[in-house]
Design a protein around this motif. Structure first.
Motif: not given
Length: 432
Positions: A170-181, A186-188, A264-268
């Motif tokens: 994305y050409g930047t390291d700014k922003g927010a990140r989430w791991k959907v465990s 599931g549940g994510g 599973r609505a997860s793992d992304y």
């Protein structure tokens, strides 16, 4: 998967391995990574600290260069719990544990996956290669791992979803990140849970960003749930890279990722860029290219063949609004179906995919043959990767689930099914 007894691997001396100059994730070479712990009982030490934030220090040697004080821990949940001691388990290497500036070929974190449940050893590498034709996705290749001088076999080397990944894509390291465990429950799925930020702490594991980013995530969930289909494009497109999302969904279902969002609505992974647009990114890719099945799979969704997974599954499931809400919009559904046709025509064409599979098999065949701590048999590896798959029979029925399908059989049959069903669904869409 049938599992042969684990025995010590052959000894490999660092001086016997010729240094390479290729990129760390180059799929055309098989690189050897040497990991040396001070403690000869390193496996027990890593077991002791599994699930904690404690890393065990080790020296990692790559292409003749030693990197001291790298942090190592066992990673994974089911891929760890289902693998007994003495067999290869997935590893995470923090290259910058002691020295924040230390990198291995430009990377601060390495993920070495054991290929649990994947008899072909190629699911993650193939998924990454195909996905990266269309959207940002982690790079992946195959490596050989030697621990305290002993061969521990072939691992999948997968890029970490971190600031380095963001900068590359994305050409930047700014922003927010989430791991959907990952979780069998599931549940994510980005379902709306109200305005209380604490209700989104699991399984949305926030890696960067603060309260404002969480508020944006809640806004996205609210928009997905409360916006009628005819109004959704105007509300959603300022918040999400929708074209990227439609490709994420097509890859997830097209390649039948049995750890994926669709089931599973997860793992992304989720990225909120500096312009406050969300990006949905593949994460767990080691259970694709096989017949649909597993926890969360409803019997009525299973076709006569393991590859007959309906691309429009889950459109009535409010817990997965990236599918049920987004694909309720006619133009999004039509683009998603077109993406699936492109995936089938181009990426699942064995004339195109087969040579790459053959190149990967050639890289690791001898190494897999002599592996003593592998999770499946060499015969199962050959069967999963054979260019001419064996026919199903009473003795070898066509199965669903982990490690169950020859790659060419999957590619040919899934391709044919997707080409037919997407044409039918597209025609039905235009007939309304």
């Amino acid at each position: 998967m049938q599992r042969p007894p684990a025995t010590p691997g052959i000894k490999i001396d660092k001086a016997s391995v010729e240094p390479l100059t290729n990129d760390l994730y180059d799929t055309s070479v098989l690189r050897t990574l040497f990991i040396d712990f001070e403690n000869p009982d390193w496996e027990a030490e890593l077991e002791l600290f599994h699930g904690t934030d404690v890393d065990v220090p080790a020296t990692v040697t790559v292409d003749g260069k030693a990197y001291a004080n790298c942090g190592v821990h066992f990673r994974g949940m089911s891929s760890y719990m289902m693998v007994p001691a003495g067999y290869k388990r997935s590893l995470n290497l923090s290259v910058d544990m002691a020295d924040p500036q230390q990198r291995i070929m430009g990377y601060r974190t390495l993920n070495l996956l054991n290929g649990s449940g994947d008899e072909s050893m190629l699911s993650t590498v193939l998924y990454s290669r195909i996905a990266r034709e269309y959207i940002p996705a982690p790079k992946a290749n195959l490596v050989r791992v030697v621990i305290n001088g002993e061969n521990w076999g072939i691992y999948t080397n997968v890029q970490q979803f971190n600031k380095d990944f963001l900068q590359e894509n994305y050409g930047t390291d700014k922003g927010a990140r989430w791991k959907v465990s990952g979780s069998p429950r599931g549940g994510g799925g980005l379902d709306y849970r109200g305005e209380n930020a604490s209700d989104y702490s699991q399984p949305y594991e926030q890696k960067s960003g603060g309260k404002k980013a969480t508020a944006k995530l809640i806004q996205l969930c609210r928009v997905l749930e409360q916006t009628p289909p005819e109004q959704l494009p105007a509300a959603l497109e300022p918040l999400v890279d929708v074209q990227e999302l439609l490709w994420f969904l097509a890859l997830d279902i097209g390649l039948i990722n049995s750890d994926g969002y669709w089931i599973r609505a997860s793992d992304y992974s989720i990225y909120l860029d500096p312009k406050d647009r969300f990006h949905i990114i593949p994460h767990d890719m080691n259970e694709a290219f096989r017949g649909a099945g597993g926890p969360g799979m409803r019997a009525e969704a299973m076709g006569a063949s393991p590859v007959e997974l309906d691309p429009l599954i889950g459109l009535d499931d409010p817990s997965k609004p990236l599918r049920s809400k987004v694909l309720a919009v006619p133009q999004y559904r039509q683009q998603y179906l077109q993406n699936l046709r492109t995936l089938a025509e181009k990426s699942l064409d064995w004339e195109r995919l087969g040579p790459f599979v053959a190149s990967q098999v050639a890289l690791i065949d001898e190494a897999v043959k002599i592996e003593t701590r592998k999770l499946g048999t060499y015969e199962a590896f050959l069967a999963a990767t054979a260019a001419e798959p064996a026919e199903a029979s009473a003795d070898r029925p066509q199965r669903r689930g982990p490690g169950a399908m020859n790659l060419r059989k999957f590619a040919d049959e899934r391709r044919a099914y997707l080409l037919q069903v997407t044409e039918d669904q597209s025609n039905a869409h235009f007939d309304r």
